[in-house]
Write an enzyme that holds these catalytic residues in place. Structure first.
Site, mmCIF file in Angstrom:
data_model
loop_
_atom_site.group_PDB
_atom_site.id
_atom_site.type_symbol
_atom_site.label_atom_id
_atom_site.label_comp_id
_atom_site.label_asym_id
_atom_site.label_seq_id
_atom_site.Cartn_x
_atom_site.Cartn_y
_atom_site.Cartn_z
ATOM 1 N N CYS A 130 -20.405 1.301 90.623
ATOM 2 C CA CYS A 130 -20.578 0.990 92.037
ATOM 3 C C CYS A 130 -19.249 0.765 92.759
ATOM 4 O O CYS A 130 -18.502 1.696 93.005
ATOM 5 C CB CYS A 130 -21.508 -0.215 92.185
ATOM 6 S SG CYS A 130 -22.190 -0.413 93.852
ATOM 7 N N LYS A 138 -18.281 -4.055 84.492
ATOM 8 C CA LYS A 138 -17.835 -3.796 85.860
ATOM 9 C C LYS A 138 -16.645 -4.682 86.211
ATOM 10 O O LYS A 138 -16.712 -5.906 86.125
ATOM 11 C CB LYS A 138 -18.984 -4.037 86.837
ATOM 12 C CG LYS A 138 -18.673 -3.685 88.276
ATOM 13 C CD LYS A 138 -19.930 -3.859 89.134
ATOM 14 C CE LYS A 138 -19.685 -3.494 90.586
ATOM 15 N NZ LYS A 138 -20.902 -3.674 91.407
ATOM 16 N N GLU A 149 -26.610 2.130 87.434
ATOM 17 C CA GLU A 149 -26.237 0.715 87.336
ATOM 18 C C GLU A 149 -27.487 -0.146 87.188
ATOM 19 O O GLU A 149 -28.457 0.019 87.912
ATOM 20 C CB GLU A 149 -25.455 0.321 88.595
ATOM 21 C CG GLU A 149 -25.136 -1.152 88.704
ATOM 22 C CD GLU A 149 -24.532 -1.508 90.052
ATOM 23 O OE1 GLU A 149 -23.909 -2.586 90.148
ATOM 24 O OE2 GLU A 149 -24.690 -0.717 91.012
#
Length: 521
Positions: free
Chosen positions: A399, A348, A288
């Site tokens: 994440c 994301k 990330e």
């Protein structure tokens, strides 16, 4: 229950950890006690909610303690005392958010159980309460997981130590595991209550151990079913094999966004990419925000040494970076082919509350400064994205996405053939590394996909579809590793039908209320 989860991993405790709460909240509400709303009973009802508060803080406070690792945030320009205050607030807020689930469950459980107190025999009353409790807890977890604040399902207490029971996730996702835990805990608690009542009343009851026996049998049955799924051989078709390289950059957040950190990241990922390309990998995955600039800016992308290395080596790459949008930007993964063309982008979808955005910002925004060091507004990615790579479609998450099982199921159902997660947990304490890995183990099993985990500071890894970790990195070290995964197009029952068990439980609970059948009376 808190130490059943990683990094402690005492998962066996989860099978009994609800029993004390269960027994105590029901102790004062079994017949022939006064009605619930009478004065004495109402006072005892408040005590049960206090017990739920204590239990919830114990579980969620322990499981979420990793968030305290954000302190101190002096590197972001936040004074030490202010950083401590923000950290305590975040931990307390998220702990109480989870605890609210336990309090609501306890209150509804007691109220609904009271409706059956005079209509059922002791055995059937116990079985009815087990069903009620299971429906309530699973339903509340379903609601909580639909919000932006979610992490600690009871199901993840079994990951990654109990891979056998985690395979029940292939049936109907995390709900299957949570329901199994509730049923076993509930049967044990009701069996304890029944035997305690028999002892004090000094009566003979040949069925007093029936519920305890059922608890053991259900525990054996559920693990037996999981073992059957766990024992199915993996199909390793060489035509579907991919050799994948991971770069764990180990760039400290304290320096990542200044110029020296930028150069460190660019040099580290470029060197790592070239090294892995020379090892003959099919593609390379970075964590990330590995390269902290806007990858959608052609000038920034094309002038970077990493991009030039891709043009020279001709090896596709998955790059963690940012995408500039009209009203801000996204935390994104970019898929490049061997010619440097962007052939896939994932933004994301589940941003970190209190870190990348502030929930209820019109209220909390007055009291909390944004914890993210970034200067613009992060934008949520759309939930229905698909991610194309040079080797087919992948199921991906960044994440915090790992906490949301439906996020991955949806992509796999649409054709994802392998799973990629990219994360940067360097903000938090080391506890998050094991918990994050545990969540990805669950996602690998539920989707029955080979999984690649690329992280900034650990734990990077490769996980097979049975949840077995093939390799895991060390913490806080620059590391390169290559391994082979296999593309897969099979679909588990969960991938095909989603969380179908939840409506089944709701129907069963509603049926119990409609018919009020006493089979033992």
């Amino acid at each position: 229950m808190g130490v059943a989860a990683e990094p402690w991993g005492l998962w066996g405790l989860a099978w009994v950890a609800l029993v004390p709460l269960w027994v105590n909240v029901l102790s004062n509400f079994t017949p022939p006690n006064p009605p619930l709303l009478s004065g004495g009973s109402f006072a005892r009802f408040k005590i049960t909610l206090i017990l739920a508060l204590v239990w919830g803080i114990g579980y969620y406070g322990t499981a979420l303690f990793w968030i305290t690792g954000i302190h101190p945030m002096t590197w972001l320009g936040v004074p030490w005392l202010a950083s401590l205050a923000i950290t305590i607030f975040c931990w307390s807020f998220l702990t109480l958010w989870g605890t609210a689930l336990v309090i609501i469950w306890t209150g509804l459980f007691v109220i609904l159980s009271a409706q059956f107190a005079q209509r059922f025999s002791k055995i059937s009353l116990g079985l009815s309460r087990v069903l009620i409790a299971t429906v309530l807890w699973c339903g509340l977890e379903y609601l909580w997981s639909s919000t932006a604040l979610w992490w600690s399902s009871l199901s993840y207490t079994q990951s990654f130590g109990n891979l056998i029971i985690l395979h029940l996730g292939q049936i109907s996702g995390p709900t299957t595991i949570t329901a199994t835990l509730l049923i076993v805990n509930g049967l044990m608690a009701e069996g304890f209550i029944l035997n305690r009542d028999k002892y004090y009343s000094q009566t003979q009851d040949q069925n007093s151990y029936l519920l305890l026996i059922l608890a053991v049998l259900f525990l054996i049955f559920s693990h037996g079913l999981g073992l059957i799924l766990y024992s199915i051989p993996l199909q390793k078709n060489l035509d579907h094999a991919l050799k994948v390289g991971i770069i764990q950059g180990n760039i400290a957040n304290e320096v990542k966004l200044n110029y020296s950190g930028f150069l460190q990241a660019l040099n580290g990922y470029t060197t790592g990419y070239i090294t892995l390309a020379n090892q003959g990998v099919d593609f390379v995955v970075t964590p990330e925000t590995a390269l902290p600039f806007f990858w959608t800016d052609s000038n920034q992308r094309q002038n970077s040494s990493f991009y030039q290395a891709v043009l020279k080596q001709k090896v596709p790459a998955i790059v963690g970076s940012f995408a500039l949008k009209e009203n801000g930007y996204t935390n994104s993964l970019f898929s490049m082919d061997g010619e440097g063309n962007i052939i896939g982008q994932y933004d994301k979808a589940n941003l970190v509350p209190l870190g990348e955005f502030i929930p209820f910002s019109e209220i909390l925004g007055k009291f909390i400064s944004r914890l993210s060091p970034l200067e613009a507004t992060l934008i949520h990615g759309k939930p229905n994205q698909q991610f194309q790579t040079a080797f087919g479609q992948a199921t991906v998450g960044i994440c915090y996405d790992s906490a949301f099982a439906e996020h991955f199921r949806r992509q796999t159902a649409q054709g994802g053939e392998f799973l990629i997660t990219a994360s940067n947990d360097a903000y938090y304490s080391y506890t998050i590394l094991a918990q994050h890995h545990a969540l990805d183990v669950m996602r690998a099993i539920e989707n029955h996909r080979w999984t690649i985990r690329a992280t900034n500071t650990g734990y990077s890894g490769f996980i097979d579809p049975h949840g077995r970790t093939q390799w895991i990195s060390n913490q806080n070290i620059y590391q390169l590793y290559a391994d082979t995964i296999y593309r897969d197009q099979t679909q588990t029952l969960y991938v095909r039908w989603g969380d179908w068990l939840m409506p089944v439980l709701l129907i069963a609970g509603a049926t119990l209320f409609l018919f009020k059948i006493d089979r033992y009376g």
